[in-house]
Design an enzyme around this catalytic site. Structure first.
Site, short mmCIF file in Angstrom:
data_model
loop_
_atom_site.label_atom_id
_atom_site.label_comp_id
_atom_site.label_asym_id
_atom_site.label_seq_id
_atom_site.Cartn_x
_atom_site.Cartn_y
_atom_site.Cartn_z
N ASP A 203 -23.67 5.62 -70.61
CA ASP A 203 -22.58 6.04 -72.03
C ASP A 203 -23.50 6.85 -72.89
O ASP A 203 -24.78 6.28 -73.17
CB ASP A 203 -21.78 4.97 -72.49
CG ASP A 203 -20.85 5.56 -73.38
OD1 ASP A 203 -20.56 6.81 -73.62
OD2 ASP A 203 -20.15 4.40 -74.12
N ASP B 45 -15.28 1.14 -65.91
CA ASP B 45 -16.03 0.43 -66.33
C ASP B 45 -15.34 -0.45 -67.30
O ASP B 45 -14.35 0.00 -68.20
CB ASP B 45 -17.27 1.00 -66.87
CG ASP B 45 -17.03 1.43 -68.34
OD1 ASP B 45 -17.50 0.89 -69.42
OD2 ASP B 45 -16.37 2.26 -68.44
#
Length: 376
Positions: free
Chosen positions: A92, A271
């Site tokens: 990320d 996720d």
């Protein structure tokens, strides 16, 4: 990275696919355990591979940038070597972490100024240095820098936020094209679709982001305070907009029920910290429902944690034993619960793939949701 669409369900938008990276193959739909700072908290890599059967894990740019820092990561040869993980990694950009630190950040067109949660030091992420940072980290899949708009934002704020994200994405893509991977294997990046809960903004965001999408694209800014039905509505809206040959990643979601419902709406990748975070606090997800292992009702229940599960944990330890560990404050309790929950989540997407291929996903999903979301 290459994405191949393999099967589609006839009664829903569920699909199976295959992502190929230089560090291995990922079968979709897939759940990706979160390894924020270079480890999946409390779980051995051996168990991630052999028992949980994780095909890809995550790292976080914000946290890794601050600690251990880019110097250490570059000297180590990237995150794969640093944490001794030889399968794919996704990072990320850190946008969500900055969004969540609302008291110590400032966002402008140039980038985002923030203060470290560790020592208060001042830092800035721009689209350009965020690319450079993720090049040093070395993930197979990188996320573009974006602003994560709050789920309850009004249309005016969401529109302004989207304009910022679009400008950042254009700069991020330019920088990505100007740079090369550092460690001898390829990297790709996913643009992120923002737009809050507003259909016009989500469509605008998707159409813009798709100009920069190679093999995949991410859906961000959901599960951040908006009603669950709004989340499903936004996914349904985007499903026909995103081409079938792009992998779709729904960021930060969610409960087992959320995952199955999103799969039925065309999502491929997920996720969430829930399996490990909730597990550390005594919550277990099973094929028969959700259990609070601190509850006294489990004190003398010597049955398996989840008779229908596939993790070795399920067939070795009893509910009574895990209850005892939590009450005694043993760290082993958090480790076992985390591993169990991750094994369940990976089994969940594995079973989804199986039923999509068999052609009975829709009916299986409806029955499964009722069981896995019940409280035991």
């Amino acid at each position: 990275m290459k994405f191949e669409l393999l099967h589609t369900d006839t009664l829903s938008s569920a699909r199976t696919g295959r992502i190929t990276t230089d560090h291995g193959v990922i079968n979709t739909p897939i759940f990706m355990p979160v390894g924020t700072v270079g480890s999946v908290k409390g779980v051995y890599h051996r168990d991630l591979k052999e028992d949980i059967k994780a095909e890809i894990i995550l790292g976080n740019t914000y946290h890794l940038y601050l600690r251990p820092g880019l110097g250490i990561l570059k000297e180590a040869g990237g995150l794969h070597k640093f944490e001794a993980w030889d399968r794919p990694i996704l990072t990320d950009s850190g946008g969500f972490q900055i969004f969540s630190l609302t008291q110590i950040r400032k966002i402008t067109e140039e980038g985002c100024m923030f203060h470290s949660h560790i020592d208060g030091s001042r830092h800035q992420f721009t689209p350009e240095n965020n690319v450079d940072t993720q090049r040093v980290i070395g993930a197979d899949i990188m996320m573009a820098l974006d602003e994560c708009c709050p789920g309850d934002a009004d249309h005016a704020y969401a529109s302004k936020s989207l304009k910022l994200t679009k400008g950042w994405l254009e700069r991020y893509a330019r920088r990505f094209a100007e740079t090369e991977p550092l460690y001898g294997y390829s990297q790709t990046f996913f643009p992120i679709i923002q737009g809050c809960v507003y259909p016009d903004l989500r469509t605008e965001a998707a159409e813009h982001a798709l100009k920069f999408a190679d093999a995949g694209i991410a859906i961000g800014g959901l599960a951040v305070g908006e009603p669950t039905e709004k989340m499903y509505e936004m996914i349904e809206l985007l499903n026909p907009v995103i081409p079938q040959d792009k992998a779709r990643y729904l960021m930060g979601v969610g409960t087992p029920e959320n995952i199955l419902e999103a799969i039925s709406r065309g999502v491929d990748m997920f996720d969430c910290v829930m399996p490990t975070r909730n597990g550390r606090n005594g919550m277990l997800f099973t094929w028969n429902g959700i259990m609070n292992m601190k509850n006294a009702k489990w004190a003398d229940d010597f049955s398996e944690l989840d008779p229908d599960g596939t993790s070795y944990v399920d067939h070795t330890y009893s509910k009574a034993y895990l209850h005892h560990l939590f009450i005694a404050g043993e760290m082993f309790a958090a480790m076992l619960a985390s591993e169990h929950n991750l094994a369940f989540y990976l089994d969940l997407v594995r079973q989804a793939r199986k039923h999509i291929e068999a052609g009975d996903f829709a009916s299986w999903k409806n029955a499964a949701v009722k069981k896995i979301s019940s409280r035991l």
